[in-house]
Design a protein around this motif. Structure first.
Motif, PDB file in Angstrom:
ATOM      1  N   GLU A  43     124.510  81.498  45.245  1.00 58.77           N
ATOM      2  CA  GLU A  43     124.993  82.650  46.011  1.00 58.77           C
ATOM      3  C   GLU A  43     123.824  83.586  46.276  1.00 58.77           C
ATOM      4  O   GLU A  43     123.133  83.996  45.342  1.00 58.77           O
ATOM      5  CB  GLU A  43     126.094  83.391  45.260  1.00 58.77           C
ATOM      6  CG  GLU A  43     126.576  84.652  45.934  1.00 58.77           C
ATOM      7  CD  GLU A  43     127.025  84.438  47.378  1.00 58.77           C
ATOM      8  OE1 GLU A  43     126.536  85.159  48.262  1.00 58.77           O
ATOM      9  OE2 GLU A  43     127.864  83.557  47.625  1.00 58.77           O
ATOM     10  N   ASP A  45     124.054  86.668  47.810  1.00 56.91           N
ATOM     11  CA  ASP A  45     124.427  88.078  47.680  1.00 56.91           C
ATOM     12  C   ASP A  45     124.450  88.478  46.203  1.00 56.91           C
ATOM     13  O   ASP A  45     125.257  87.973  45.430  1.00 56.91           O
ATOM     14  CB  ASP A  45     125.797  88.313  48.324  1.00 56.91           C
ATOM     15  CG  ASP A  45     126.195  89.770  48.321  1.00 56.91           C
ATOM     16  OD1 ASP A  45     126.522  90.285  47.234  1.00 56.91           O
ATOM     17  OD2 ASP A  45     126.198  90.391  49.390  1.00 56.91           O
ATOM     18  N   THR A  46     123.579  89.403  45.827  1.00 55.11           N
ATOM     19  CA  THR A  46     123.465  89.774  44.410  1.00 55.11           C
ATOM     20  C   THR A  46     124.732  90.425  43.870  1.00 55.11           C
ATOM     21  O   THR A  46     125.065  90.233  42.699  1.00 55.11           O
ATOM     22  CB  THR A  46     122.265  90.713  44.172  1.00 55.11           C
ATOM     23  OG1 THR A  46     122.382  91.851  45.014  1.00 55.11           O
ATOM     24  CG2 THR A  46     120.955  90.006  44.458  1.00 55.11           C
ATOM     25  N   TYR A  47     125.441  91.180  44.697  1.00 58.39           N
ATOM     26  CA  TYR A  47     126.673  91.831  44.229  1.00 58.39           C
ATOM     27  C   TYR A  47     127.789  90.810  44.024  1.00 58.39           C
ATOM     28  O   TYR A  47     128.539  90.878  43.050  1.00 58.39           O
ATOM     29  CB  TYR A  47     127.111  92.934  45.198  1.00 58.39           C
ATOM     30  CG  TYR A  47     126.097  94.042  45.296  1.00 58.39           C
ATOM     31  CD1 TYR A  47     125.889  94.920  44.235  1.00 58.39           C
ATOM     32  CD2 TYR A  47     125.319  94.196  46.434  1.00 58.39           C
ATOM     33  CE1 TYR A  47     124.939  95.937  44.317  1.00 58.39           C
ATOM     34  CE2 TYR A  47     124.367  95.204  46.522  1.00 58.39           C
ATOM     35  CZ  TYR A  47     124.188  96.073  45.458  1.00 58.39           C
ATOM     36  OH  TYR A  47     123.247  97.068  45.527  1.00 58.39           O
ATOM     37  N   ASN A  65     119.703  81.100  43.919  1.00 60.97           N
ATOM     38  CA  ASN A  65     120.191  82.227  44.710  1.00 60.97           C
ATOM     39  C   ASN A  65     120.055  82.030  46.211  1.00 60.97           C
ATOM     40  O   ASN A  65     120.548  82.846  46.984  1.00 60.97           O
ATOM     41  CB  ASN A  65     119.487  83.519  44.288  1.00 60.97           C
ATOM     42  CG  ASN A  65     118.026  83.542  44.682  1.00 60.97           C
ATOM     43  OD1 ASN A  65     117.399  82.501  44.816  1.00 60.97           O
ATOM     44  ND2 ASN A  65     117.488  84.725  44.855  1.00 60.97           N
ATOM     45  N   GLN A  88     132.158  87.226  55.802  1.00 60.74           N
ATOM     46  CA  GLN A  88     131.727  88.474  56.403  1.00 60.74           C
ATOM     47  C   GLN A  88     132.361  88.717  57.771  1.00 60.74           C
ATOM     48  O   GLN A  88     132.550  89.861  58.172  1.00 60.74           O
ATOM     49  CB  GLN A  88     130.196  88.517  56.551  1.00 60.74           C
ATOM     50  CG  GLN A  88     129.457  88.513  55.242  1.00 60.74           C
ATOM     51  CD  GLN A  88     129.223  87.114  54.689  1.00 60.74           C
ATOM     52  OE1 GLN A  88     129.862  86.143  55.093  1.00 60.74           O
ATOM     53  NE2 GLN A  88     128.318  87.006  53.752  1.00 60.74           N
TER      54      GLN A  88
END
Length: 98
Positions: A43, A45-47, A65, A88
């Motif tokens: 993934e 997106d860190t959040y 990542n 998104q």
């Protein structure tokens, strides 16, 4: 004989890799289905990844990542590749321009 082999196959654990994992929609579905084990996820997106790790025990799993940098020969063996559709375009957290 055939029925016995079929029962063993149905009862087998399926190892999967969670590509574009987001917060774990595929993983949660497979967890609920049973007999699935996640061997790693990816993934960017860190959040989303932070939430994924809060929701699921990822200790000892392979992680990357950025899917563009994955070297397939370094990935763990798996039976099923799950890949989430980019949300998104639909999510109120995104720009809804998909």
């Amino acid at each position: 004989m055939f029925l016995s082999a079929k029962r063993r196959l149905i009862a087998a654990t399926i190892q999967f890799f969670d590509l574009f994992s987001g917060i774990g929609g595929f993983r949660e579905g497979l967890r609920r289905a049973g007999n699935f084990v996640c061997v790693g996820h990816c993934e960017v997106d860190t959040y989303a990844d932070k939430n994924y790790r809060l929701l699921f025990d990822t200790e000892g799993e392979w992680y990357c990542n950025d899917a563009r940098t994955i070297e397939p020969e370094r990935m763990p063996d798996f039976d099923l590749l799950c890949a989430g559709f980019p949300c998104q375009a639909f999510s109120i957290a995104g720009k809804r321009e998909g």
